[in-house]
Design a protein around this motif. Structure first.
Motif, PDB file in Angstrom:
ATOM      1  N   MET A   1       0.829  -1.200   0.000  1.00  0.00           N
ATOM      2  CA  MET A   1       0.000   0.000   0.000  1.00  0.00           C
ATOM      3  C   MET A   1       0.865   1.252   0.000  1.00  0.00           C
ATOM      4  O   MET A   1       1.911   1.297   0.635  1.00  0.00           O
ATOM      5  N   LEU A   2       0.379   2.260  -0.712  1.00  0.00           N
ATOM      6  CA  LEU A   2       1.109   3.511  -0.820  1.00  0.00           C
ATOM      7  C   LEU A   2       1.346   4.150   0.549  1.00  0.00           C
ATOM      8  O   LEU A   2       2.405   4.722   0.802  1.00  0.00           O
ATOM      9  N   SER A   3       0.368   4.037   1.446  1.00  0.00           N
ATOM     10  CA  SER A   3       0.500   4.625   2.779  1.00  0.00           C
ATOM     11  C   SER A   3       1.647   4.011   3.567  1.00  0.00           C
ATOM     12  O   SER A   3       2.169   4.610   4.508  1.00  0.00           O
ATOM     13  N   GLY A   4       2.063   2.792   3.164  1.00  0.00           N
ATOM     14  CA  GLY A   4       3.156   2.130   3.855  1.00  0.00           C
ATOM     15  C   GLY A   4       4.488   2.838   3.698  1.00  0.00           C
ATOM     16  O   GLY A   4       5.409   2.621   4.493  1.00  0.00           O
ATOM     17  N   ILE A   5       4.614   3.691   2.687  1.00  0.00           N
ATOM     18  CA  ILE A   5       5.866   4.407   2.470  1.00  0.00           C
ATOM     19  C   ILE A   5       6.197   5.291   3.658  1.00  0.00           C
ATOM     20  O   ILE A   5       7.346   5.368   4.095  1.00  0.00           O
ATOM     21  N   GLN A   6       5.177   5.935   4.222  1.00  0.00           N
ATOM     22  CA  GLN A   6       5.416   6.782   5.394  1.00  0.00           C
ATOM     23  C   GLN A   6       5.811   5.932   6.597  1.00  0.00           C
ATOM     24  O   GLN A   6       6.724   6.283   7.342  1.00  0.00           O
ATOM     25  N   HIS A   7       5.137   4.801   6.791  1.00  0.00           N
ATOM     26  CA  HIS A   7       5.484   3.911   7.896  1.00  0.00           C
ATOM     27  C   HIS A   7       6.918   3.393   7.738  1.00  0.00           C
ATOM     28  O   HIS A   7       7.686   3.349   8.700  1.00  0.00           O
ATOM     29  N   PHE A   8       7.281   2.997   6.521  1.00  0.00           N
ATOM     30  CA  PHE A   8       8.597   2.427   6.249  1.00  0.00           C
ATOM     31  C   PHE A   8       9.693   3.450   6.488  1.00  0.00           C
ATOM     32  O   PHE A   8      10.757   3.131   7.018  1.00  0.00           O
ATOM     33  N   LEU A 114       3.951  11.811  -0.565  1.00  0.00           N
ATOM     34  CA  LEU A 114       3.403  12.706  -1.575  1.00  0.00           C
ATOM     35  C   LEU A 114       4.049  12.448  -2.937  1.00  0.00           C
ATOM     36  O   LEU A 114       3.372  12.454  -3.971  1.00  0.00           O
ATOM     37  N   THR A 115       5.351  12.194  -2.929  1.00  0.00           N
ATOM     38  CA  THR A 115       6.068  11.895  -4.169  1.00  0.00           C
ATOM     39  C   THR A 115       5.541  10.619  -4.809  1.00  0.00           C
ATOM     40  O   THR A 115       5.386  10.537  -6.036  1.00  0.00           O
ATOM     41  N   ALA A 116       5.242   9.612  -3.986  1.00  0.00           N
ATOM     42  CA  ALA A 116       4.692   8.355  -4.499  1.00  0.00           C
ATOM     43  C   ALA A 116       3.337   8.591  -5.155  1.00  0.00           C
ATOM     44  O   ALA A 116       3.017   7.995  -6.189  1.00  0.00           O
ATOM     45  N   GLN A 117       2.537   9.472  -4.573  1.00  0.00           N
ATOM     46  CA  GLN A 117       1.248   9.821  -5.178  1.00  0.00           C
ATOM     47  C   GLN A 117       1.461  10.459  -6.542  1.00  0.00           C
ATOM     48  O   GLN A 117       0.736  10.168  -7.504  1.00  0.00           O
ATOM     49  N   ALA A 118       2.460  11.332  -6.631  1.00  0.00           N
ATOM     50  CA  ALA A 118       2.765  11.997  -7.905  1.00  0.00           C
ATOM     51  C   ALA A 118       3.189  10.977  -8.957  1.00  0.00           C
ATOM     52  O   ALA A 118       2.784  11.066 -10.123  1.00  0.00           O
ATOM     53  N   ILE A 119       3.994   9.995  -8.564  1.00  0.00           N
ATOM     54  CA  ILE A 119       4.428   8.944  -9.491  1.00  0.00           C
ATOM     55  C   ILE A 119       3.218   8.187 -10.036  1.00  0.00           C
ATOM     56  O   ILE A 119       3.135   7.899 -11.235  1.00  0.00           O
ATOM     57  N   CYS A 120       2.280   7.856  -9.154  1.00  0.00           N
ATOM     58  CA  CYS A 120       1.070   7.146  -9.576  1.00  0.00           C
ATOM     59  C   CYS A 120       0.249   7.986 -10.554  1.00  0.00           C
ATOM     60  O   CYS A 120      -0.225   7.476 -11.578  1.00  0.00           O
ATOM     61  N   LEU A 121       0.086   9.262 -10.244  1.00  0.00           N
ATOM     62  CA  LEU A 121      -0.691  10.149 -11.113  1.00  0.00           C
ATOM     63  C   LEU A 121      -0.037  10.284 -12.482  1.00  0.00           C
ATOM     64  O   LEU A 121      -0.722  10.290 -13.509  1.00  0.00           O
ATOM     65  N   GLU A 122       1.283  10.386 -12.505  1.00  0.00           N
ATOM     66  CA  GLU A 122       1.994  10.507 -13.787  1.00  0.00           C
ATOM     67  C   GLU A 122       1.757   9.278 -14.651  1.00  0.00           C
ATOM     68  O   GLU A 122       1.519   9.392 -15.857  1.00  0.00           O
ATOM     69  N   ASN A 153      13.390   8.786  -7.244  1.00  0.00           N
ATOM     70  CA  ASN A 153      14.326   7.666  -7.166  1.00  0.00           C
ATOM     71  C   ASN A 153      14.388   7.090  -5.756  1.00  0.00           C
ATOM     72  O   ASN A 153      14.502   5.872  -5.582  1.00  0.00           O
ATOM     73  N   LEU A 154      14.315   7.959  -4.746  1.00  0.00           N
ATOM     74  CA  LEU A 154      14.300   7.493  -3.357  1.00  0.00           C
ATOM     75  C   LEU A 154      13.075   6.625  -3.094  1.00  0.00           C
ATOM     76  O   LEU A 154      13.162   5.589  -2.434  1.00  0.00           O
ATOM     77  N   VAL A 155      11.928   7.060  -3.621  1.00  0.00           N
ATOM     78  CA  VAL A 155      10.697   6.291  -3.465  1.00  0.00           C
ATOM     79  C   VAL A 155      10.827   4.925  -4.135  1.00  0.00           C
ATOM     80  O   VAL A 155      10.447   3.897  -3.563  1.00  0.00           O
ATOM     81  N   LYS A 156      11.364   4.907  -5.333  1.00  0.00           N
ATOM     82  CA  LYS A 156      11.504   3.652  -6.077  1.00  0.00           C
ATOM     83  C   LYS A 156      12.427   2.673  -5.344  1.00  0.00           C
ATOM     84  O   LYS A 156      12.154   1.471  -5.276  1.00  0.00           O
ATOM     85  N   GLU A 157      13.519   3.193  -4.776  1.00  0.00           N
ATOM     86  CA  GLU A 157      14.439   2.343  -4.013  1.00  0.00           C
ATOM     87  C   GLU A 157      13.745   1.798  -2.764  1.00  0.00           C
ATOM     88  O   GLU A 157      13.894   0.618  -2.411  1.00  0.00           O
ATOM     89  N   MET A 158      12.973   2.643  -2.093  1.00  0.00           N
ATOM     90  CA  MET A 158      12.279   2.242  -0.875  1.00  0.00           C
ATOM     91  C   MET A 158      11.218   1.183  -1.172  1.00  0.00           C
ATOM     92  O   MET A 158      11.087   0.188  -0.451  1.00  0.00           O
ATOM     93  N   VAL A 159      10.463   1.381  -2.240  1.00  0.00           N
ATOM     94  CA  VAL A 159       9.411   0.432  -2.609  1.00  0.00           C
ATOM     95  C   VAL A 159      10.017  -0.926  -2.966  1.00  0.00           C
ATOM     96  O   VAL A 159       9.471  -1.979  -2.616  1.00  0.00           O
TER      97      VAL A 159
END
Length: 209
Positions: A1-8, A114-122, A153-159
């Motif tokens: 889940m996208l919300s997990g990025i903040q938890h992680f 927020l960045t992850a949301q932007a990636i999804c929207l793009e 890129n940070l988001v992609k590495e984290m995911v």
């Protein structure tokens, strides 16, 4: 889940307890956060305000990153450099808006979500999202956030790391710190105990008793 990025980003162990082990515990912070999101999380509500279209609780996903979630609010602003939207005249630029209970802080967790949301929207809208906003309830004000390639890129590495843990069903060991005091899972996590011995050793000790 996208919300997990903040938890992680906040704590890898907290993320695993919630998203791998399916554990959760409320505290004042989580209750206040849920109350704040009640207005934003009204699915399929669209508000037209002149040149602005506001969509609340918009489902988003990225097939490339294999994540999905909900944007609190996405604002579409008329702009000739934007994209066409079904049922709307003209072209629009998309701006995700994330609601938070506290005040602006240096913690990057909110920004990465927020960045992850932007990636999804793009990916979904075939557009470029270079700006988003954080609305902080404590100051009743929004802060503009630049969505850069470095943050993406940070988001992609984290995911990628999140997927690795999830596939292994692995919960990382605890790394205690000041953040533990505000964690909603501190009683489940047992940070003081886990610092001294592993969960396996703790269970074996109880059995032997």
């Amino acid at each position: 889940m996208l919300s997990g990025i903040q938890h992680f980003s906040f704590c890898k162990r907290q993320w695993a307890l919630i998203h791998v082990e399916q554990q959760w515990e409320e505290n004042v912070r989580t209750v206040e956060g849920q109350h704040l999101h009640q207005k934003a999380d009204q699915p399929f509500v669209r508000e037209k305000r002149g040149a602005k279209l506001v969509v609340r609780a918009m489902p988003v996903q990225s097939r490339e990153l294999e994540i999905n979630g909900i944007c609190d609010v996405v604002e579409f602003i008329k702009n000739d450099n934007g994209i066409e939207l079904n049922g709307e005249e003209g072209k629009y630029l998309a701006y995700p808006v994330e609601y938070k209970r506290g005040k602006p802080k240096t913690n990057a967790a909110d920004i990465l979500q927020l960045t992850a949301q932007a990636i999804c929207l793009e990916e979904m809208l075939l557009c470029n999202v270079d700006t988003g906003y954080m609305f902080y309830n404590e100051i009743k004000h929004r802060v503009e956030v630049e969505i850069t390639e470095e943050k993406k890129n940070l988001v992609k590495e984290m995911v990628t790391e999140m997927h690795q843990y999830y596939k292994r069903r692995h919960t990382p060991k605890v790394k205690t710190g000041p953040h533990c005091k505000s964690c909603s899972l501190q009683h489940i996590c047992l940070p003081k105990l886990m610092n001294k011995r592993s969960v396996k050793r703790y269970i074996e000790g109880k059995i032997n008793e």
